[in-house]
Design an enzyme around this catalytic site. Structure first.
Site, PDB file in Angstrom:
ATOM      1  N   ARG A 316       0.810  -1.224   0.000  1.00  0.00           N
ATOM      2  CA  ARG A 316       0.000   0.000   0.000  1.00  0.00           C
ATOM      3  C   ARG A 316       0.843   1.274   0.000  1.00  0.00           C
ATOM      4  O   ARG A 316       0.392   2.337   0.408  1.00  0.00           O
ATOM      5  CB  ARG A 316      -0.973   0.024   1.183  1.00  0.00           C
ATOM      6  CG  ARG A 316      -1.989  -1.122   1.175  1.00  0.00           C
ATOM      7  CD  ARG A 316      -3.057  -0.911   2.247  1.00  0.00           C
ATOM      8  NE  ARG A 316      -4.055  -1.972   2.207  1.00  0.00           N
ATOM      9  CZ  ARG A 316      -3.985  -3.090   2.930  1.00  0.00           C
ATOM     10  NH1 ARG A 316      -2.960  -3.279   3.737  1.00  0.00           N
ATOM     11  NH2 ARG A 316      -4.932  -3.998   2.837  1.00  0.00           N
ATOM     12  N   LYS A 338       3.092  11.194 -11.493  1.00  0.00           N
ATOM     13  CA  LYS A 338       2.303  10.323 -12.368  1.00  0.00           C
ATOM     14  C   LYS A 338       3.057   9.017 -12.567  1.00  0.00           C
ATOM     15  O   LYS A 338       4.148   9.018 -13.139  1.00  0.00           O
ATOM     16  CB  LYS A 338       2.065  10.985 -13.713  1.00  0.00           C
ATOM     17  CG  LYS A 338       0.962  12.004 -13.748  1.00  0.00           C
ATOM     18  CD  LYS A 338       0.741  12.439 -15.192  1.00  0.00           C
ATOM     19  CE  LYS A 338      -0.390  13.414 -15.331  1.00  0.00           C
ATOM     20  NZ  LYS A 338      -0.588  13.802 -16.746  1.00  0.00           N
ATOM     21  N   LYS A 422       7.999  22.615 -14.594  1.00  0.00           N
ATOM     22  CA  LYS A 422       7.172  21.435 -14.302  1.00  0.00           C
ATOM     23  C   LYS A 422       6.844  21.363 -12.813  1.00  0.00           C
ATOM     24  O   LYS A 422       5.705  21.082 -12.420  1.00  0.00           O
ATOM     25  CB  LYS A 422       7.914  20.164 -14.745  1.00  0.00           C
ATOM     26  CG  LYS A 422       7.175  18.845 -14.444  1.00  0.00           C
ATOM     27  CD  LYS A 422       5.983  18.631 -15.357  1.00  0.00           C
ATOM     28  CE  LYS A 422       5.234  17.328 -15.047  1.00  0.00           C
ATOM     29  NZ  LYS A 422       5.894  16.145 -15.581  1.00  0.00           N
ATOM     30  N   HIS A 448       0.519   9.752 -28.247  1.00  0.00           N
ATOM     31  CA  HIS A 448       0.157   8.462 -27.659  1.00  0.00           C
ATOM     32  C   HIS A 448      -0.587   7.586 -28.661  1.00  0.00           C
ATOM     33  O   HIS A 448      -0.413   6.355 -28.685  1.00  0.00           O
ATOM     34  CB  HIS A 448      -0.695   8.669 -26.408  1.00  0.00           C
ATOM     35  CG  HIS A 448       0.067   9.112 -25.212  1.00  0.00           C
ATOM     36  ND1 HIS A 448      -0.537   9.571 -24.065  1.00  0.00           N
ATOM     37  CD2 HIS A 448       1.406   9.153 -24.974  1.00  0.00           C
ATOM     38  CE1 HIS A 448       0.386   9.884 -23.176  1.00  0.00           C
ATOM     39  NE2 HIS A 448       1.565   9.647 -23.708  1.00  0.00           N
TER      40      HIS A 448
END
Length: 559
Positions: A316, A338, A422, A448
């Site tokens: 977890r 991400k 960023k 993508h």
């Protein structure tokens, strides 16, 4: 319920237009105007050059801070500040606590030209009296640039009218006011003066430094220890990482007592899948990695994504450190939390937002990249300039030959600047709720789809992003967001860095459409495109008619 503050602070070097623009914003928004330099002169009863000459800079700075603290108590103001006000950390904190901070930028040559044209003030500008005023301006501006990076929004004033600058500053203020409401303060170089820290990311869930420096790998272990990390370090890397970088990382971790475990995956996007993640889970469990231990991703974007996904889900969640070894990883993939793996139906469809505890980029590593991989990384750098930073875009245009020739200082500057941008974007919009962070996906929608249609073989991610940026430039020009000249500048810069700007042969429109249908940016069945509004500006668009995007896509695929 208290009324939200609507104060705006304009920061930046002299002659970037702060006072003029602030007065226009005051008119536009019907709020009061203040100029800290004028307030200081009024309080002292003498001009700023006279204060410097008779009482010294320290007295001026004290007066400047004093008037700033007073102005900060007034609601709904637009405040033009002096060029050096950001040098005091307390001044930076005062502005960030009480308003949106907008930085006005201009190239040193533009600043000098404006200064020389202002004959009424020429005698009071010591910079004009120096032997080489342009070099002096460039040096002073460079010294202050990290402090200007606290801004919520940066507007490059070169080539823009005063009305255009004011409008862009007002748009940026909306983002800053959201940060103020959330109680966030963004502070570059917040690690005790550590000049290698490009930015400290602060989100609702985490805070961490982004370290950018040649030789940074040798400091990995002690930086992790200084951040309170301990236990074993499980280093996940791929088969393409040169042994010298592995040894430096492992050696640094050993010296700091982390007893590193090295796990290697095959190189390439095809490793970013559930099966490979399962193998890594088994290795962690078999080696009794515990929740107090640390996962370190040593590699490019694939390693960072996969290692981060494993760290986010094993037990977890265990601590995670990003050590990118590709240009793409340094300026984009490693920053922001991400983490994801791919499914056969699409890229990054299973994952999480899971922030690292540290991002460490050793820019020496770029020297060992194969040329094609290094070239692919410049797509993300160009993307950052195109969508967020016109000055970076111009820097890349002006210095392409030197950068591609291996100038380490220029490369490091580009990495640091992209990392700071960023980091700032992630701090303001961690989970892409406001649309700000989504702008970093310029070129990724079609990129993508191209990767998916090619089954992630024969093309690097950066190459696909470059193709997607080229398409986005054509689409933006078609819908009137940019001019033909701005479209061509983007395509020319991609070409200058050796990146592809046309679709690979053999791609079918039906395959691209199928891939676009499962893209994460699709909402209510509509593809949302990230498009530029000029160089250095852009937004998420969901209002592009499908027949228009289809028409441009058909033309683009046809070459």
């Amino acid at each position: 319920m208290s009324t939200p503050r609507r104060t705006i602070y304009l920061i930046g070097f002299s002659y970037t237009g702060k006072s003029t623009v602030a007065r226009q914003i005051s008119v536009n928004l019907h709020i009061d105007f203040a100029d800290t330099d004028e307030l200081v002169e009024s309080r002292a009863g003498k001009s700023i050059p006279e204060i410097f000459a008779t009482e010294g800079e320290s007295v001026f700075r004290e007066l400047e801070s004093e008037v700033l603290r007073e102005v900060a108590q007034w609601p709904n103001m637009v405040v033009a500040t002096g060029g050096g006000i950001v040098l005091d950390p307390e001044n930076r904190a005062v502005m960030q606590r009480t308003g949106a901070v907008i930085s006005l930028e201009a190239q040193p040559s533009t600043i000098l030209a404006r200064m020389q044209a202002d004959e009424s003030d020429a005698t009071e500008r010591p910079l004009l009296g120096s032997g080489d005023p342009l070099s002096r301006i460039a040096a002073l501006k460079s010294n202050r640039q990290a402090a200007y990076a606290i801004a919520d929004w940066t507007v490059n004033t070169n080539g823009l009218s005063m009305d255009e600058v004011a409008a862009e500053a007002q748009r940026g203020a909306e983002e800053g006011w959201k940060r103020v409401a959330a109680g966030q303060i963004l502070e570059p170089h917040a690690d005790g003066g550590d000049s290698d820290v490009a930015f400290r990311v602060r989100t609702e869930t985490a805070a961490y430094p982004i370290v950018v420096a040649p030789g940074a790998l040798e400091t990995l272990g002690h930086r992790m220890s200084d951040l309170g990390l301990s236990g074993r370090a499980c280093v996940i890397t791929d088969s393409g990482i040169p042994g010298q970088w592995r040894e430096l990382a492992l050696g640094s971790l050993n010296e700091a007592g982390f007893d590193p475990l090295l796990l290697e995956i095959p190189e390439g996007e095809t490793s970013k899948n559930l099966a490979q993640a399962g193998d890594l889970f088994a290795e962690l469990s078999g080696n009794r990695i515990e929740r107090r231990d640390v996962v370190v991703g040593l590699g490019g974007g694939v390693v960072g994504d996969l290692a981060g996904y494993v760290a986010a889900t094993y037990l977890r969640g265990v601590a995670f450190v990003q050590v990118p070894t590709t240009l793409l990883g340094m300026v984009d993939a490693s920053i922001g939390g991400k983490v994801a793996i791919d499914l056969p139906s699409g890229k990054n469809l299973v994952g999480a937002f899971y922030q690292p505890r540290l991002v460490l980029s050793d820019t020496r590593v770029l020297n060992s990249l194969v040329p094609r991989q290094l070239t692919a990384g410049w797509a993300e750098v160009i993307k950052t300039g195109a969508i967020f930073d016109a000055e970076l875009f111009e820097y890349l245009e002006a210095n392409a030959e030197a950068i591609l020739g291996g100038d380490e200082a220029m490369r490091a500057h580009a990495v640091l600047r992209c990392s700071a941008i960023k980091g700032r974007v992630v701090s303001l919009d961690e989970r892409e709720m406001t649309g700000l962070r989504a702008r970093l996906n310029l070129g990724h929608t079609l990129g993508h789809a191209v990767e998916n249609a090619l089954e992630y073989t024969g093309i690097l991610h950066g190459e696909a992003v470059a193709i997607g940026m080229s398409f986005a430039a054509h689409l933006a020009e078609r819908v009137g967001s940019i001019t033909v000249g701005e479209r061509q500048r983007q395509i020319d810069l991609l070409k200058a860095y050796g990146l592809p700007t046309t679709a690979p042969d053999g791609l079918e429109l039906s395959d691209i459409r199928a891939a676009l249908a499962v893209d994460k940016k699709v909402a209510a069945g509509r593809t949302r495109w990230i498009l530029c509004d000029g160089i250095g500006r852009g937004r998420l668009r969901d209002d592009v008619p499908p027949d228009v995007s289809d028409e441009v896509l058909r033309e683009f695929l046809a070459g």
